[in-house]
Design an enzyme around this catalytic site. Sequence first.
Site, short mmCIF file in Angstrom:
data_model
loop_
_atom_site.label_atom_id
_atom_site.label_comp_id
_atom_site.label_asym_id
_atom_site.label_seq_id
_atom_site.Cartn_x
_atom_site.Cartn_y
_atom_site.Cartn_z
N THR A 18 0.83 -1.21 0.00
CA THR A 18 0.00 0.00 0.00
C THR A 18 0.86 1.26 0.00
OG1 THR A 18 -1.53 -1.27 1.41
CG2 THR A 18 -2.01 1.05 1.11
N ARG A 22 7.55 -2.67 2.93
CA ARG A 22 7.61 -2.77 4.39
C ARG A 22 8.01 -4.18 4.76
NH1 ARG A 22 3.15 0.75 6.71
NH2 ARG A 22 3.66 2.64 5.56
N SER A 113 6.02 4.06 8.67
CA SER A 113 4.87 4.83 9.11
C SER A 113 4.53 4.64 10.58
CB SER A 113 3.68 4.49 8.21
OG SER A 113 2.64 5.39 8.42
N HIS A 114 3.38 4.06 10.86
CA HIS A 114 2.90 3.91 12.23
C HIS A 114 3.34 2.58 12.85
CE1 HIS A 114 0.36 2.20 9.24
NE2 HIS A 114 -0.10 1.34 10.14
N ASP A 277 1.81 10.31 13.53
CA ASP A 277 2.44 8.99 13.55
C ASP A 277 3.95 9.06 13.31
OD1 ASP A 277 2.38 9.65 10.85
OD2 ASP A 277 2.16 7.57 10.21
N ASP A 279 6.01 8.89 10.79
CA ASP A 279 6.58 9.75 9.76
C ASP A 279 5.77 11.03 9.53
OD1 ASP A 279 4.50 8.20 8.75
OD2 ASP A 279 5.22 8.38 6.70
N ASP A 281 2.58 11.70 8.71
CA ASP A 281 1.53 11.93 7.73
C ASP A 281 0.12 11.67 8.28
OD1 ASP A 281 1.93 9.22 7.78
OD2 ASP A 281 2.14 8.96 5.60
N ARG A 282 0.03 10.90 9.38
CA ARG A 282 -1.30 10.63 9.94
C ARG A 282 -1.64 11.62 11.04
NH1 ARG A 282 -2.56 4.27 10.35
NH2 ARG A 282 -1.95 3.76 8.22
N THR A 344 -7.59 2.06 -1.46
CA THR A 344 -6.80 2.42 -0.29
C THR A 344 -5.36 2.74 -0.68
OG1 THR A 344 -8.16 1.07 1.14
CG2 THR A 344 -5.92 1.47 1.88
N GLU A 363 -8.41 9.44 4.24
CA GLU A 363 -8.60 8.00 4.44
C GLU A 363 -9.05 7.78 5.88
OE1 GLU A 363 -6.07 5.15 2.09
OE2 GLU A 363 -4.56 6.51 2.88
N LYS A 376 -0.48 12.60 2.62
CA LYS A 376 -1.31 13.05 3.73
C LYS A 376 -0.40 13.80 4.70
CE LYS A 376 -1.21 8.35 5.60
NZ LYS A 376 -1.42 7.19 4.76
C1 G1P Z 1 -2.88 1.26 5.73
C2 G1P Z 1 -4.16 2.08 5.68
C3 G1P Z 1 -4.20 2.91 4.42
C4 G1P Z 1 -2.95 3.76 4.32
C5 G1P Z 1 -1.71 2.91 4.47
C6 G1P Z 1 -0.44 3.75 4.53
O1 G1P Z 1 -2.85 0.39 4.62
O2 G1P Z 1 -5.29 1.25 5.77
O3 G1P Z 1 -5.36 3.70 4.43
O4 G1P Z 1 -2.90 4.44 3.10
O5 G1P Z 1 -1.78 2.13 5.66
O6 G1P Z 1 -0.43 4.64 5.60
P1 G1P Z 1 -3.27 -1.17 4.72
O7 G1P Z 1 -2.44 -1.77 5.81
O8 G1P Z 1 -4.71 -1.17 5.09
O9 G1P Z 1 -3.00 -1.71 3.36
ZN ZN Z 2 2.61 7.43 8.25
#
Ligand code: G1P
Ligand code: ZN
Length: 543
Positions: A18, A22, A113-114, A277, A279, A281-282, A344, A363, A376
């Site tokens: 996504t 990772r 990210s998170h 979060d 990085d 962006d959230r 997504t 999102e 974001k």
């Molecule tokens: C998740 C979130 C999605 C976001 C992504 C990156 O992806 O659901 O909205 O864009 O992290 O931050 P997912 O793990 O659902 O594929």
């Molecule tokens: Zn992030």
Amino acid sequence: MTILTYDCTAFDGQKPGTSGLRKKTRVFMKPGYLECFVQSIFNAIGGVAGKTLVVGGDGRFFNAEAIQTILRMAAANGAECMIVGQDGLMSTPAASHLIRKRGADGGLILSASHNPGGIDADFGLKFNTANGGPAPESVTDAIFEATKTIDHYKTLDTADIDLTGIAETALGDTRIEIEDPVVDYAMLMEELFDFDALRALFESGFTMRFDAMHAVTGPYAKALFEDLLGAPDGTVMNAVPSMDFGKGHPDPNPIWAKPLVDLVMSPDGPDFAAASDGDGDRNMILGKGIYVTPSDSLAVLAANAHLAPAYERGIAGIARSMPTSAACDRVADAYGIECFETPTGWKYFGNLLDAGRVTLCGEESAGTGSDHVREKDGLWAVLLWLNILAVRRMSVKDVLLDHWQTYGRNYYSRHDYEALDTGTAQELIADLTDRLDSLAGQSFGACTVTKADIFSYFDPVDGAQSHNQGLRIFFEGGSRAVLRLSGTGTDGATLRVYLERYEGPAGDLTLTPQIALHEIATATAEITGLAVRTGRTAPDVIT
Ligand code: G1P
Ligand code: ZN
């Protein structure tokens, strides 16, 4: 300085998900793993000779080493200039901004990210294109293809570069510019928002806490809220970035940012609270005694954006990811603007933003942003909320109630089942896919299915098609359930179940979401056979 060419064997599974690649940190640390992926990115984009790239990361474990590897490889591949964040740090939105501001050819963002950081946690790398946004599927597909055939990579035999100061230096023939990304980012925010009104808000005694969660936004938040806007010292909590995010999950939701939530729910808590979060962006938004779901936040921001200078002429349109609630669709209807439903992942918003079709995007996973960058942007969302509060002089709770009384309320919740056996999760989805066509007309408890399908997206700008983007089950009365497997998890499979129910403006607007959604949750559990298949009776995370 000698260019070294190493033979290598392609690694399996270097498929960007996504949001970039990772993996467990130890996977990224395997000899040659990062190098193969970086060289594959370079190969897939036609090389980096003569190009300028931005590079920075969220500071997690392995960030420092990975940046040095990337710089050496970019130099060996003939890059003209690498713009690097001081200490190798840069928030994702700040990187997007720098790519755009400097007219760079793209950027490499090091982040998971998170997800938690550490040698036994997660690491990630993604490539952003010249518009500042995450590479679209056509580019990530090309990168994946390149990872399958790679047989050598190039690097230099040099010592590490000192990234601690703001400086211009060189690596071979490549110029290395070390920048403080906070300065550029803060300038951008000053252009978008009414900082005088925000200073007046804080002078009037308005109180706030921002939880940087030991992640990359700490220095940005301190510069913005405490230095520029005059909020008292201590407004920003957990402000010093650390490699393991203080051993926490840098995920701004009520579970992982519980101390902040407890604070704002207490009688003497602040008027407003927010978190970001790993990085940056959230975002999570809270007011005294209330949590704002990301879907509602997007809708409120869209309805009120004209109160901030950047959007005073109104917004062109809104885009939301498919699983995000339809709350913003009602705002778009009321304003007579377009609203798009995309798969997504932020990469699907890029074309719509570039074409000027939309101004705001969001999102359900705590992401909101606008056309000021192509990612974001957590702090941007916080500042837009503050700008709205500074003009309306209402509490967050009253803004939200007023919104629901105008547009109705989309009760919404996401249930995550984490670390499932991958085969089991895939079977559940495959089996449900097979039964989708037969669901319409069937009743499960109090809920009757009206339609069920697999979401596909046709990009209205370039015509690109994306299939298999989640299963949707619609119920009578406009409720729905969405199911999809995560594309960012690194442990087995994560099943996300998104539940939504609409209540009109005259209905009951103050139910507890889990109660409002109980019947839909039960029907969905029956349809999927989730408990029997997975052995799980409750989700691991509810947001
Ligand atoms: C998740 C979130 C999605 C976001 C992504 C990156 O992806 O659901 O909205 O864009 O992290 O931050 P997912 O793990 O659902 O594929
Ligand atoms: Zn992030």
